[in-house]
Design a protein around this motif. Structure first.
Motif, PDB file in Angstrom:
ATOM      1  N   THR A 211       0.833  -1.206   0.000  1.00 26.38           N
ATOM      2  CA  THR A 211       0.000   0.000   0.000  1.00 26.38           C
ATOM      3  C   THR A 211       0.865   1.252   0.000  1.00 26.38           C
ATOM      4  O   THR A 211       0.613   2.202  -0.752  1.00 26.38           O
ATOM      5  CB  THR A 211      -0.942   0.006   1.219  1.00 26.38           C
ATOM      6  N   ILE A 271      -5.497   0.135  -2.077  1.00 27.41           N
ATOM      7  CA  ILE A 271      -5.731  -0.805  -0.972  1.00 27.41           C
ATOM      8  C   ILE A 271      -6.313  -2.117  -1.502  1.00 27.41           C
ATOM      9  O   ILE A 271      -5.898  -3.209  -1.077  1.00 27.41           O
ATOM     10  CB  ILE A 271      -6.667  -0.158   0.067  1.00 27.41           C
ATOM     11  N   ALA A 282      -8.465  -5.947   4.056  1.00 31.48           N
ATOM     12  CA  ALA A 282      -8.315  -4.610   4.641  1.00 31.48           C
ATOM     13  C   ALA A 282      -9.581  -4.239   5.408  1.00 31.48           C
ATOM     14  O   ALA A 282     -10.697  -4.404   4.902  1.00 31.48           O
ATOM     15  CB  ALA A 282      -8.047  -3.572   3.552  1.00 31.48           C
TER      16      ALA A 282
END
Length: 407
Positions: A211, A271, A282
């Motif tokens: 990320t 993400i 996530a």
């Protein structure tokens, strides 16, 4: 200057000792966000003695999740004037940083209190004056909760203040957003022995690192005025174990509210990519953004023009300044015509103190900065009276605000 205006300014001068005492006591309390019980009580008691009806403790609304937010150190104080007349709002801050009032919120409170003292009688034949105690600006802010709770619905013109490098009357500030602090951006994977069975693991830390790599590549292809800040706050417990939990604290900023929304969507895609590459999940949700102010240039120029009547050189006021930091003031100024009076706290020629520094915390209790905040309070009061007290001028500003407002 009219007799009413002169008397308004005289009232502020006559209360100099009281205003200085308030600024110094809040400085001594140095209470951090959501713990400003002594500071808020001091202000509420003082406002009650001046004839304001004070609502102690507010329950706000989260602008995104519609949850109630209990704010025991927030308040709303109303001095009722002419029925059906316009309402002027004043926003006071009083939370400290861990190193004390290094952002000068004791001065913000004292300046707003000064303006309230002057305006309450002068504006009564026209409308009402409302003072808002807005805690925890240095943490998550409270102004958006107060706004969404409906406490500011009747306000026609909002006045705020802050110290700065010089005099200014323009509301600037970067829009900002972050994931909710209960999770920030947390990746969940599967732990395993990093040497004997790495194939069984799914590294949450790998997802965090991927990320951050994506964020770094994004920097080249976003507006130069955008900002991305992050830290890896949790990356595992032992080097020989595949981390099943890792957390990234990330904040996004932009000079434009719509651009901030776009930036959030682009980060969402990064993400998602990290999730796919690492077979992790996530867990996060964006908190409510602090948006940029809807510009009202005429209002900013009026305040600069009126400064000359207080002996302040209007040429010191500059416009078109690029925003640098962020404040929950933007949440209110996005929805309500707002002017922020910025005032210097050092003599001309002296170096401007760095915000949030220990040296600044030592300075904000001195006589000169407090006198300067009183001068800012006078300019707030004069601007409020002349703008909100003139139906034609107020109508023009509201039309300008509506024209510049962007969803």
């Amino acid at each position: 200057m009219t007799p009413e205006e002169k008397r308004m300014l005289e009232i502020i001068d006559e209360n100099r000792d009281k205003i200085h005492k308030i600024a110094k006591k809040i400085w001594e309390f140095k209470e951090v966000g959501w713990e400003e019980f002594q500071s808020s009580t001091l202000l509420m008691n003082a406002l009650e003695k001046e004839g304001f009806e004070v609502q102690r403790g507010l329950t706000g609304k989260h602008p995104k999740f519609n949850q109630d937010v209990d704010m025991p150190t927030a308040f709303k104080a109303v001095f009722k004037g002419k029925e059906e007349g316009p309402a002027i709002g004043l926003m006071l801050e009083y939370d400290a940083l861990p190193n004390g009032h290094a952002c000068g919120h004791n001065l913000i409170a004292a300046a707003g209190f000064s303006a309230a003292l002057g305006l309450k009688e002068a504006f009564a034949p026209v409308g009402s004056v409302i003072v808002y105690g807005t805690p925890a600006e240095e943490l998550e802010g409270s102004k958006h909760y107060i706004l969404e709770g409906g406490y500011m619905d009747e306000v026609d013109l909002m006045l705020a203040n802050h110290y700065g490098a010089d005099w200014c009357s323009e509301v600037t500030g970067k829009a900002i957003v972050w994931p909710t602090h209960d999770n920030w951006l947390t990746f969940k994977g599967r732990t395993a022995h990093a040497s004997s069975a790495p194939q069984k693991g799914r590294s949450a830390l790998d997802a965090v690192i991927l990320t951050t790599v994506g964020l770094e590549f994004l920097r080249e292809h976003m507006l130069e005025t955008n900002r991305i800040h992050y830290i890896i706050s949790k990356g595992g417990t032992a080097a020989n174990s595949v981390p099943d939990l890792a957390t990234l604290n990330v904040e996004l900023r932009s000079n434009d509210s719509a651009e901030l929304n776009s930036l959030m969507r682009r980060v969402d895609n990064i993400i998602k990519g990290a999730e796919l590459m690492t077979d992790t999940t996530a867990v996060y949700k964006w908190d409510a953004p602090w948006y940029c102010a809807t510009p009202v240039p005429s209002l900013y120029h009026y305040a600069a023009e009126y400064a000359a009547d207080l002996g302040i050189d209007s040429s010191r006021f500059t416009f078109g300044n690029l925003p640098k930091a962020s404040s929950d003031l933007g949440c209110v100024a996005y929805k309500i015509p707002t002017v922020e009076i910025t005032f210097p706290i050092v003599h001309d020629g002296e170096p401007v103190p760095v915000g949030h520094a220990d040296e600044t915390a030592l300075l904000t209790c001195n006589e000169y900065p407090i006198d300067q905040c009183m001068l800012a309070g006078k300019l707030m009061a004069l601007t409020g009276l002349r703008v909100a007290g003139d139906p034609e001028k107020l109508a023009h500003l509201k039309a300008e605000f509506a024209q510049n407002y962007r969803e």
